[in-house]
Scaffold this motif. Structure first.
Motif, PDB file in Angstrom:
ATOM      1  N   LEU A  40       0.801  -1.224   0.000  1.00 60.37           N
ATOM      2  CA  LEU A  40       0.000   0.000   0.000  1.00 60.37           C
ATOM      3  C   LEU A  40       0.836   1.276   0.000  1.00 60.37           C
ATOM      4  O   LEU A  40       0.348   2.337  -0.406  1.00 60.37           O
ATOM      5  CB  LEU A  40      -0.940  -0.005   1.204  1.00 60.37           C
ATOM      6  CG  LEU A  40      -2.027  -1.082   1.192  1.00 60.37           C
ATOM      7  CD1 LEU A  40      -2.753  -1.120   2.533  1.00 60.37           C
ATOM      8  CD2 LEU A  40      -3.024  -0.830   0.067  1.00 60.37           C
ATOM      9  N   LEU A  41       2.083   1.202   0.451  1.00 59.56           N
ATOM     10  CA  LEU A  41       2.904   2.413   0.483  1.00 59.56           C
ATOM     11  C   LEU A  41       3.284   2.881  -0.920  1.00 59.56           C
ATOM     12  O   LEU A  41       3.700   4.024  -1.099  1.00 59.56           O
ATOM     13  CB  LEU A  41       4.161   2.187   1.324  1.00 59.56           C
ATOM     14  CG  LEU A  41       3.960   2.016   2.828  1.00 59.56           C
ATOM     15  CD1 LEU A  41       5.302   2.024   3.553  1.00 59.56           C
ATOM     16  CD2 LEU A  41       3.058   3.089   3.400  1.00 59.56           C
ATOM     17  N   ASP A  42       3.142   1.998  -1.897  1.00 56.99           N
ATOM     18  CA  ASP A  42       3.457   2.378  -3.274  1.00 56.99           C
ATOM     19  C   ASP A  42       2.607   3.540  -3.768  1.00 56.99           C
ATOM     20  O   ASP A  42       3.025   4.271  -4.675  1.00 56.99           O
ATOM     21  CB  ASP A  42       3.252   1.186  -4.214  1.00 56.99           C
ATOM     22  CG  ASP A  42       4.366   0.150  -4.103  1.00 56.99           C
ATOM     23  OD1 ASP A  42       5.463   0.518  -3.640  1.00 56.99           O
ATOM     24  OD2 ASP A  42       4.132  -1.017  -4.474  1.00 56.99           O
ATOM     25  N   ILE A  57       0.679  -4.378   7.638  1.00 57.39           N
ATOM     26  CA  ILE A  57       1.194  -4.783   6.332  1.00 57.39           C
ATOM     27  C   ILE A  57       2.701  -4.994   6.469  1.00 57.39           C
ATOM     28  O   ILE A  57       3.374  -4.270   7.192  1.00 57.39           O
ATOM     29  CB  ILE A  57       0.870  -3.789   5.201  1.00 57.39           C
ATOM     30  CG1 ILE A  57       1.461  -2.417   5.481  1.00 57.39           C
ATOM     31  CG2 ILE A  57      -0.637  -3.704   4.976  1.00 57.39           C
ATOM     32  CD1 ILE A  57       1.311  -1.438   4.314  1.00 57.39           C
ATOM     33  N   SER A  58       3.230  -5.979   5.769  1.00 58.01           N
ATOM     34  CA  SER A  58       4.616  -6.377   5.915  1.00 58.01           C
ATOM     35  C   SER A  58       5.585  -5.268   5.519  1.00 58.01           C
ATOM     36  O   SER A  58       5.505  -4.720   4.413  1.00 58.01           O
ATOM     37  CB  SER A  58       4.891  -7.620   5.056  1.00 58.01           C
ATOM     38  OG  SER A  58       6.270  -7.865   4.940  1.00 58.01           O
ATOM     39  N   LEU A  59       6.526  -4.968   6.411  1.00 56.61           N
ATOM     40  CA  LEU A  59       7.573  -3.998   6.081  1.00 56.61           C
ATOM     41  C   LEU A  59       8.440  -4.530   4.944  1.00 56.61           C
ATOM     42  O   LEU A  59       8.878  -3.768   4.077  1.00 56.61           O
ATOM     43  CB  LEU A  59       8.417  -3.708   7.321  1.00 56.61           C
ATOM     44  CG  LEU A  59       9.433  -2.561   7.250  1.00 56.61           C
ATOM     45  CD1 LEU A  59       9.694  -1.988   8.639  1.00 56.61           C
ATOM     46  CD2 LEU A  59      10.752  -2.994   6.624  1.00 56.61           C
ATOM     47  N   ASP A  60       8.671  -5.828   4.951  1.00 55.39           N
ATOM     48  CA  ASP A  60       9.501  -6.420   3.902  1.00 55.39           C
ATOM     49  C   ASP A  60       8.912  -6.182   2.518  1.00 55.39           C
ATOM     50  O   ASP A  60       9.650  -6.008   1.546  1.00 55.39           O
ATOM     51  CB  ASP A  60       9.657  -7.918   4.159  1.00 55.39           C
ATOM     52  CG  ASP A  60      10.666  -8.567   3.232  1.00 55.39           C
ATOM     53  OD1 ASP A  60      11.831  -8.135   3.223  1.00 55.39           O
ATOM     54  OD2 ASP A  60      10.293  -9.519   2.516  1.00 55.39           O
ATOM     55  N   LYS A  61       7.591  -6.174   2.414  1.00 55.44           N
ATOM     56  CA  LYS A  61       6.933  -5.963   1.124  1.00 55.44           C
ATOM     57  C   LYS A  61       6.808  -4.478   0.772  1.00 55.44           C
ATOM     58  O   LYS A  61       6.416  -4.131  -0.344  1.00 55.44           O
ATOM     59  CB  LYS A  61       5.533  -6.585   1.142  1.00 55.44           C
ATOM     60  CG  LYS A  61       5.507  -8.099   1.340  1.00 55.44           C
ATOM     61  CD  LYS A  61       6.065  -8.834   0.155  1.00 55.44           C
ATOM     62  CE  LYS A  61       5.884 -10.340   0.304  1.00 55.44           C
ATOM     63  NZ  LYS A  61       6.446 -11.088  -0.843  1.00 55.44           N
ATOM     64  N   ASN A  62       7.142  -3.595   1.703  1.00 53.05           N
ATOM     65  CA  ASN A  62       6.997  -2.155   1.487  1.00 53.05           C
ATOM     66  C   ASN A  62       8.306  -1.407   1.764  1.00 53.05           C
ATOM     67  O   ASN A  62       8.298  -0.196   1.979  1.00 53.05           O
ATOM     68  CB  ASN A  62       5.890  -1.596   2.393  1.00 53.05           C
ATOM     69  CG  ASN A  62       4.503  -2.057   1.968  1.00 53.05           C
ATOM     70  OD1 ASN A  62       3.857  -1.439   1.136  1.00 53.05           O
ATOM     71  ND2 ASN A  62       4.052  -3.157   2.546  1.00 53.05           N
TER      72      ASN A  62
END
Length: 319
Positions: A40-42, A57-62
């Protein structure tokens, strides 16, 4: 400059934000989506972001957009319980991350606020299928059995509402559901006032679970079972909570629920045995678009030709 509240569209993300904003009101733009929409940070523009709250939401994914926000000067509060990898060290980042299997974001926020709005933490924990943790907090509130049951149902229904391939699959947009509940410090008061909204969630959940109850395992062993759901809105909505129900019914068994997608692939939900909450995230991260936590994880798009590989890996981990 603008403030943003970024949160997972499931019960845990919503209930974590409810606690924070009842404790610390803030005029912020809501950024959320279906449960599997975690990058979502995208969507944030670092040039206009002043204060960003990120929940569940995963920090690794963001990681990349998070670093971009911090570099641009945004202040970020990041609270989560999924695999994070290395956490950036930055003076503008406050990270509250714990990946223990009996913890969720709502419980982390509850601890952060020292139990100020613990009723919502109970709902969020029930929604994440952490019944023991939810009941432990409920005991500190001296809730009667009827209220605990109501909170469990509400958490289950709100979590159910977050599942779907697109927002059109959901009964409520997660941001709308948050707005409906944000004026209530106690969930039971929300249910009392918003009867039609609660009933819409309840009826949807019961109808979709009734459809799922007719399914037999596509593959099974003594220690694991895999269920295959059709490409339909009801099955996309029920995929996660059906996995929770299977786990609760057979706590010594691992479960995988695969929902067919129009592209020929599968949406995957994995639940580790409740008696041994481990390795669901390890399994799912072996595949592209996979992630989650030790007790519950998923794969957003498992290619159809990798189904056999997934079953082999699933069987190997939970043999």
């Amino acid at each position: 400059m603008k403030n943003f509240d970024v949160f997972n569209g499931d019960a845990d993300g919503i209930c974590a934000l409810l606690q924070l904003r009842q404790s610390m009101p803030l005029d912020a733009e809501l950024v959320t989506g279906v449960k599997r929409d975690i990058q979502l940070l995208d969507v944030l523009d670092p040039a206009v972001a002043s204060r960003v709250t990120v929940l569940d939401i995963s920090l690794d994914k963001n990681r990349e957009p998070l670093e971009g926000l911090l570099h641009a000067g945004a202040h970020v509060f990041y609270c989560d319980h999924h695999f994070a990898g290395d956490i950036p060290e930055h003076p503008n980042l406050e990270a509250l991350i714990n990946t223990a299997p009996d913890v969720c974001t709502s419980l982390l926020v509850n601890g952060h606020l020292r139990g100020a709005y613990a009723h919502w933490a109970v709902v969020g924990a029930f929604g994440d299928n952490l019944d023991d943790s939810a009941r432990a907090v409920a005991r500190t509130l001296e809730l009667d059995a009827e209220t605990v049951d109501l909170y469990k149902r509400l958490g289950t229904y709100v979590n159910y509402n977050g599942y779907g391939a697109a927002l059109s699959d959901l009964h409520f947009h997660p941001a709308e559901l948050y707005q409906l509940m944000r004026g209530y410090t106690e969930p039971r008061l929300f249910v009392q006032d918003a009867v039609s909204s609660f009933e819409k969630l309840e009826q949807g959940y019961e109808g979709d679970m009734s459809s799922a109850s007719t399914l037999n395992p596509e593959w099974e062993s003594d220690s694991a079972a895999l269920f295959l759901l059709p490409d339909a809105p009801w099955s996309r909505r029920v995929s996660g909570v059906y996995g929770n129900a299977l786990a609760n019914a057979t706590p010594a068994r691992a479960h995988a629920v695969l929902t067919q997608k129009a592209n020929g692939g599968f949406l995957v939900s994995v639940r580790a045995p409740l008696s041994d909450k481990r390795d669901a995230d390890t399994l799912c991260r072996q595949f592209d678009t996979g992630g989650g936590r030790a007790a519950a994880a998923g794969i957003n798009d498992l290619p159809g030709d990798q189904l056999g590989s997934f079953i082999d890996a699933f069987s190997a981990i939970y043999s």
